[in-house]
Design an enzyme around this catalytic site. Sequence first.
Site: not given
Length: 250
Positions: A145-147, A161, A82
Amino acid sequence: MADSALIRVLQDPPLDGPTNMARDEALLLRVEVGESSPTLRLYQWEPPTISLGYFQRYADYEALPAPAGELAVVRRLTGGGAILHDLELTYSLVLPIGHSLLADHPNRLYEIAHDAVIAALAGLDVSVARCGVTDDSGPTRGPFFCFERRHCYDVLAGSDKITGSAQRRTHRAVLQHGSIILGNRYDQQATARVAGSYEQSVNRLRSTFVDHLSDLTDCAFQAGDWTPEELAAAESLTPKYAGDDWVRRR
């Protein structure tokens, strides 16, 4: 069709999540059948929105504490974790499968786009570099979360990131989109820590990112406009992205 070395650039205003995702899919579908030319789209989000990766569970979004769990939510066509879209610039690049930018290897487009991000952020006095390592996150595993995930092509400021991308491939076209995080008001993601206002920074990135993409490729990037047919296709897809059948599908 137009010369594949010419890539149209669409500059969109901030839009809501369903509209943004519908516009990306409309471009993918039309490039796939040769009805639209290769296109780079730059856009922002209003209101702040969490986009779920295609394979993520909606229940994981529901479990988020406030304020993130109270934000608007949409599901992407692409995988990964996400993303909290707030103070950022998002790009999408849609190319036919035979395009020269896809010729070398499947990850070449990540390299090109992220090298352009690195060069563009350097112009804002932000020192960033590729991550260089990949963790064991996958379509159905890893941090929400993607980050918080890491891939060797991700762009990091120090250990944080600040840019990641994802792809959706069909037999005849590729959609790659990614976020350049300049700030957020929810403490869920690291930011690029740019000097000056967000609006000033994002406006500079809109132009310099395109310039650096041009420098890194043999392609010419030319400002263009949406066609009525493209906008109609996007409008027809917007209810899908706004509806529970898609957003809560997993």
